[in-house]
Design an enzyme around this catalytic site. Sequence first.
Site, mmCIF file in Angstrom:
data_model
loop_
_atom_site.group_PDB
_atom_site.id
_atom_site.type_symbol
_atom_site.label_atom_id
_atom_site.label_comp_id
_atom_site.label_asym_id
_atom_site.label_seq_id
_atom_site.Cartn_x
_atom_site.Cartn_y
_atom_site.Cartn_z
ATOM 1 C CB ALA A 1 -2.757 -6.058 6.490
ATOM 2 C CB SER A 2 -6.772 -9.217 6.034
ATOM 3 O OG SER A 2 -5.855 -9.372 4.986
ATOM 4 C CB VAL B 1 3.803 -3.830 9.342
ATOM 5 C CG1 VAL B 1 5.258 -3.448 9.113
ATOM 6 C CG2 VAL B 1 3.375 -4.890 8.341
ATOM 7 C CG ASP C 1 -3.728 -7.409 -2.887
ATOM 8 O OD1 ASP C 1 -4.656 -6.785 -3.432
ATOM 9 O OD2 ASP C 1 -3.723 -7.720 -1.682
HETATM 10 N N1 LIG Z 1 9.148 -2.586 4.868
HETATM 11 C C1 LIG Z 1 8.189 -1.770 5.271
HETATM 12 N N2 LIG Z 1 8.490 -0.515 5.704
HETATM 13 C C2 LIG Z 1 7.515 0.310 6.132
HETATM 14 N N3 LIG Z 1 6.207 0.001 6.173
HETATM 15 C C3 LIG Z 1 5.845 -1.217 5.761
HETATM 16 C C4 LIG Z 1 6.804 -2.176 5.311
HETATM 17 N N4 LIG Z 1 6.158 -3.294 4.965
HETATM 18 C C5 LIG Z 1 4.850 -3.070 5.180
HETATM 19 N N5 LIG Z 1 4.635 -1.830 5.657
HETATM 20 C C6 LIG Z 1 3.339 -1.198 6.007
HETATM 21 O O1 LIG Z 1 2.494 -2.179 6.554
HETATM 22 C C7 LIG Z 1 1.290 -2.310 5.779
HETATM 23 C C8 LIG Z 1 0.840 -3.767 5.742
HETATM 24 O O2 LIG Z 1 1.880 -4.562 5.201
HETATM 25 P P1 LIG Z 1 1.584 -5.726 4.140
HETATM 26 O O3 LIG Z 1 0.777 -5.142 3.028
HETATM 27 O O4 LIG Z 1 2.850 -6.387 3.797
HETATM 28 O O5 LIG Z 1 0.662 -6.694 5.038
HETATM 29 P P2 LIG Z 1 -0.429 -7.760 4.518
HETATM 30 O O6 LIG Z 1 -0.958 -8.490 5.694
HETATM 31 O O7 LIG Z 1 0.167 -8.608 3.472
HETATM 32 O O8 LIG Z 1 -1.519 -6.786 3.945
HETATM 33 P P3 LIG Z 1 -2.646 -6.987 2.804
HETATM 34 O O9 LIG Z 1 -2.550 -8.402 2.325
HETATM 35 O O10 LIG Z 1 -3.942 -6.682 3.437
HETATM 36 O O11 LIG Z 1 -2.263 -5.977 1.747
HETATM 37 C C9 LIG Z 1 1.655 -1.739 4.409
HETATM 38 O O12 LIG Z 1 0.510 -1.219 3.805
HETATM 39 C C10 LIG Z 1 2.672 -0.658 4.746
HETATM 40 O O13 LIG Z 1 2.018 0.547 5.085
#
Ligand SMILES: Nc1ncnc2c1ncn2[C@@H]1O[C@H](COP(=O)(O)OP(=O)(O)OP(=O)(O)O)[C@@H](O)[C@H]1O
Length: 591
Positions: free
Chosen positions: A216-217, A221, A369
């Site tokens: 993600a941005s 993960v 979001d």
């Molecule tokens: N606990 C989890 N188990 C499995 N997959 C996960 C988990 N947490 C996150 N992911 C995967 O990782 C991706 C990115 O995680 P997350 O949305 O928390 O990151 P982010 O940086 O906050 O992203 P954004 O702000 O762009 O939505 C999620 O879309 C999901 O597919």
Amino acid sequence: MLPAKAPYAIRALRRPSSSTYRLLANAPSLNVLYHAHFGPGGFRNVPSAARTLYITIPKPRVRYLRPRWLVAGVSLAAVIVGSYISESPYHAIMALERTMRVASATARCIQDYRHTLALDNDSPDYASSLSACHQRCARRALKVMEKNGSIFIKLGQHLSSMTYLLPIEWTSTFVPLQDRCPRSSIEDLDRMLQQDTGFKISELFSEFDEEPIGTASLAQVHRARLRESGEEVAVKLQHPSLAEWVPLDLVLTRFALTNIKFFFPEYPMDWLSEEMELSLPVELDFEEEAKNIHRVTEHFRKIPNTALVIPKVIWAKKRILLLEYLRGYRVDDLASLDQAGISRDEVSASLAHIFNEMIFGNNAPLHCDPHHGNLAIRPNKRRRGPNFDVILYDHGLYREIPVSMRRSYAKLWLAVLDGDEARMRVYASEVAGITTEQFPLFASAITGRDFVTVKASVSTARSETEKEHIAAAMADGMLSQLIQLLANVPRIILLILKTNDLTRSLDESLQSSIGPERTFLIMADYCSRAVFDEEKEIVANDGGLLKPRNIARMACALFFFFRTKLKLVVFEMYLYYWRHPSWAYQRNQSI
Ligand SMILES: Nc1ncnc2c1ncn2[C@@H]1O[C@H](COP(=O)(O)OP(=O)(O)OP(=O)(O)O)[C@@H](O)[C@H]1O
């Protein structure tokens, strides 16, 4: 004929500068402003000969090339280079490069819009010229966002979800940013883990998938297995390079949006940079995200049958978050949902329960979001209730809606669902200080429907014709009116609109066979509960049920509350008995 007051109006508009005046004179959105002078239809009522007389007077000046702008630009660059050179000359050059990219794209877009908006808006080519200009500028912005990365990707994703506010050319151009986030190398992540925890990846985990499950941005993960307990976990690691550029990128975002506001006062978008300055530091602190997870889990523990599952926090540091590993199908992966025997209608209803609880529930935290990447559906064979779980990821951005606003918003939606325009106007004013003129636009913004549909019935599906009608209205000046309107409403309303819009899009991608009636009934149920809670509170503060007037008040409140509930129950029974596959089969057999 030009009305007598017109020259006065024109002079008033000329005051800022002749170039601004020319631009304003051609902006269709200013019809509202001209209304008082030219009657309904605004500036369009002025005979075109008279109009050309006015608009051809001044020759536009290129304001950003004036010496003071050059001085400002050079000073900004000098400050940036100066502050980064202390770290290393390489850093300073990178900072300058980032700055130049943003500055030059902003200047080119401003220039492009100025030329396009100065065209005669009555000409048959105006709409296509404007659309082409939107497209060119969106592509320029996309290039900068991809090259600069960091929070610009986040900004782009945010903009792409603002379909209620931005032209389709902008929102659709930014869609690829959802999947084109920069990826940090395992070496960089390992270094950061060691810095923040004192352990290497290989020391903490017995398994660690180098291929991320989500990039993600702000973070990426990875699936991993803890060496100590053998538990499967999701490791959320912030991109290590983010911290380095966030302060500069926030300044650059503010610079770009403030300039847009300066040149096009009708399009004030600077609130977006203010919002980012407020929310990004929180989103970048994963300890805050862990607190949000605890809060939202606690809140939904008390609510039965929502099917919501939130990954548990194992531990959290500022840049690293260890979560229980939970996987499921994307909401738009219809083939997998169908194959797993998960009813899309039920998923749609569950999503409606979850997000309406977040908006209208007492002390509920609002997830701001809920895009497709942040949700997953996994099968779960329960004895009662849905045969799936709704997994919600990414708890970085939450807000709480103030009680009084939540209640007025509930009343506003009940009025919308009843098609009662007078009540809608009252509550729109209560919620966001919306005036009579602004109301149709605001009603369209919160419902995502055109005003004619809002007055008739919003619980019908959006037709293609309606979408085209909205797009045409946007091109014809509705856009700038909307931007001005939303720049002045409380920020939380914008976040509610964003959540509304994202959940609408989730619902549409499920292609439920029922249509939107059920989700609207679920919403009405939550709204009437919020109103009922308010009535209970008023009665309790007024001495309780000992007073006859309070008994009448409570009876009334109970009646409206149960009437909505009854409608929902009857509708769900109808769906169950008439649409449920096994019942439909038995009916067909008996026929
Ligand atoms: N606990 C989890 N188990 C499995 N997959 C996960 C988990 N947490 C996150 N992911 C995967 O990782 C991706 C990115 O995680 P997350 O949305 O928390 O990151 P982010 O940086 O906050 O992203 P954004 O702000 O762009 O939505 C999620 O879309 C999901 O597919």
